[in-house]
Design a protein around this motif. Structure first.
Motif, PDB file in Angstrom:
ATOM      1  N   LEU A 165       0.833  -1.201   0.000  1.00  0.00           N
ATOM      2  CA  LEU A 165       0.000   0.000   0.000  1.00  0.00           C
ATOM      3  C   LEU A 165       0.865   1.248   0.000  1.00  0.00           C
ATOM      4  O   LEU A 165       1.941   1.289   0.584  1.00  0.00           O
ATOM      5  N   VAL A 193     -10.295   5.666   1.401  1.00  0.00           N
ATOM      6  CA  VAL A 193      -9.934   4.251   1.501  1.00  0.00           C
ATOM      7  C   VAL A 193     -11.044   3.398   0.889  1.00  0.00           C
ATOM      8  O   VAL A 193     -12.160   3.863   0.679  1.00  0.00           O
ATOM      9  N   LYS A 194     -10.740   2.131   0.626  1.00  0.00           N
ATOM     10  CA  LYS A 194     -11.743   1.206   0.091  1.00  0.00           C
ATOM     11  C   LYS A 194     -12.724   0.792   1.186  1.00  0.00           C
ATOM     12  O   LYS A 194     -12.537   1.051   2.365  1.00  0.00           O
ATOM     13  N   TYR A 200      -7.600  -4.664   0.605  1.00  0.00           N
ATOM     14  CA  TYR A 200      -6.694  -3.533   0.820  1.00  0.00           C
ATOM     15  C   TYR A 200      -7.134  -2.700   2.018  1.00  0.00           C
ATOM     16  O   TYR A 200      -6.296  -2.138   2.730  1.00  0.00           O
ATOM     17  N   ARG A 201      -8.436  -2.627   2.236  1.00  0.00           N
ATOM     18  CA  ARG A 201      -8.921  -1.929   3.429  1.00  0.00           C
ATOM     19  C   ARG A 201      -8.564  -2.732   4.681  1.00  0.00           C
ATOM     20  O   ARG A 201      -8.122  -2.171   5.698  1.00  0.00           O
ATOM     21  N   TRP A 204      -4.983  -2.153   5.369  1.00  0.00           N
ATOM     22  CA  TRP A 204      -4.760  -0.815   5.919  1.00  0.00           C
ATOM     23  C   TRP A 204      -5.157  -0.750   7.389  1.00  0.00           C
ATOM     24  O   TRP A 204      -4.428  -0.208   8.216  1.00  0.00           O
ATOM     25  N   ASP A 205      -6.296  -1.316   7.723  1.00  0.00           N
ATOM     26  CA  ASP A 205      -6.754  -1.300   9.117  1.00  0.00           C
ATOM     27  C   ASP A 205      -5.784  -2.040  10.019  1.00  0.00           C
ATOM     28  O   ASP A 205      -5.498  -1.595  11.148  1.00  0.00           O
ATOM     29  N   TYR A 218     -11.282   9.020   7.674  1.00  0.00           N
ATOM     30  CA  TYR A 218     -11.233   8.751   6.243  1.00  0.00           C
ATOM     31  C   TYR A 218     -12.635   8.576   5.693  1.00  0.00           C
ATOM     32  O   TYR A 218     -13.612   8.416   6.425  1.00  0.00           O
ATOM     33  N   GLU A 220     -14.911   6.329   2.819  1.00  0.00           N
ATOM     34  CA  GLU A 220     -14.908   5.049   2.108  1.00  0.00           C
ATOM     35  C   GLU A 220     -15.388   5.234   0.675  1.00  0.00           C
ATOM     36  O   GLU A 220     -16.439   5.836   0.428  1.00  0.00           O
ATOM     37  N   GLY A 238      -5.388   9.169  -1.228  1.00  0.00           N
ATOM     38  CA  GLY A 238      -5.990   7.844  -1.193  1.00  0.00           C
ATOM     39  C   GLY A 238      -4.989   6.786  -0.782  1.00  0.00           C
ATOM     40  O   GLY A 238      -3.806   6.876  -1.128  1.00  0.00           O
ATOM     41  N   VAL A 239      -5.463   5.795  -0.033  1.00  0.00           N
ATOM     42  CA  VAL A 239      -4.629   4.655   0.339  1.00  0.00           C
ATOM     43  C   VAL A 239      -4.919   3.544  -0.665  1.00  0.00           C
ATOM     44  O   VAL A 239      -6.015   2.978  -0.693  1.00  0.00           O
TER      45      VAL A 239
END
Length: 291
Positions: A165, A193-194, A200-201, A204-205, A218, A220, A238-239
């Motif tokens: 990421l 974020v997604k 991918y979310r 990230w979390d 953020y 979604e 964006g991530v």
């Protein structure tokens, strides 16, 4: 009904002579006569009327010739189709992949596969990682490109690559001048974020939970390409996974993280290779060459 006898009969009628049929089929004349006699005995009718040295096709023979031609053509088509499927030049392939690997890495491979094997009926879908794995398990997909599936699904998984990421932003964004980004740099940003079900979310979390910046706010967005366009039009960031193809020269760039290592392994998931068609295996092999 003996198909050899039917083929012999069709050749006799089409060529108008038993001897010519024997030459075409590379049979002895006696073999041709035997085939016709067996066919007539099987059907209980005379297919030819003998008039001295002449042999005339009977009414039943004329009807049978029409049906025999259609049947023999169908059998030839069936043989070719089965042969194509066995060689990987026919049949069907139904698979799915997550974004952005579907568009950024697979599109060229799939296009080349379709070009070289035009008879293969190919269906490619784009979906979420968990959904793809579940559909492979259910038999709805031949294989999928996604993250490591849950052990309970009992699927085979062959790693292809690792996705990392990064942070997507406008080229004129203040953070764009930094070679890499820290999580704290995002505390004052509008972060896109997604959705929670996206791998991918989830990645990230998990990464964010290991830092002191879990309070980053953020929005979604369900599509990486929508995130790209939103970033291009605003000052938000964006991530997203790091793909050079997602960058837009002069307008959108992606920078890696420096204090996080959010990495996910992507690969090919399938139930059992023995149950896969040759075309599916060939496409899987082509995809494996990506890395």
């Amino acid at each position: 009904m003996d198909l050899r006898a039917l083929k012999t009969f069709e050749a006799c009628v089409r060529l108008g002579h038993f001897q010519k049929a024997a030459e075409e089929l590379r049979f002895a004349p006696s073999t041709v006569t035997l085939h016709i006699q067996r066919l007539e005995a099987d059907l209980g009718v005379s297919l030819f009327i003998r008039d001295g040295k002449r042999v005339i096709v009977s009414e039943a023979g004329r009807w049978l010739r029409h049906e025999a031609s259609a049947l023999l053509n169908s059998i030839r088509t069936m043989r070719r189709t089965v042969s194509d499927i066995a060689a990987g030049d026919g049949g069907a392939v139904h698979f799915a992949a997550i974004e952005p690997i579907a568009s950024q890495r697979l599109a060229t491979v799939v296009a080349d596969f379709c070009r070289t094997r035009p008879k293969v009926q190919l269906t490619m879908e784009v979906g979420g990682s968990n959904s793809i794995a579940e559909r492979v398990r259910a038999g709805e997909l031949d294989f999928g490109i996604c993250s490591v599936p849950a052990a309970a699904l009992m699927l085979e998984f062959e790693p292809l690559m690792e996705d990392k990421l990064g942070v997507m932003m406008r080229a004129d964004h203040p953070l764009a001048n930094q070679p890499d980004i820290t999580a704290s740099d995002l505390a004052r940003q509008t972060v896109l974020v997604k959705e929670p079900t996206c791998i991918y979310r989830e990645l990230w979390d998990r990464a964010l939970s290991q830092t002191d910046n879990s309070a980053i706010s953020y929005h979604e967005v369900g599509s990486i390409f929508v995130i790209q366009q939103m970033v291009k039009q605003t000052c938000s960031v964006g991530v997203v996974p790091i793909y050079s193809g997602l960058e837009m020269e002069g307008s959108v760039v992606i920078r890696p993280f420096t204090n996080l290592n959010p990495v996910v392994t992507l690969g090919i998931v399938y139930r059992d290779k023995d149950s896969l068609g040759k075309a599916s295996i060939l496409l899987m092999d082509a995809i494996k060459e990506l890395h």
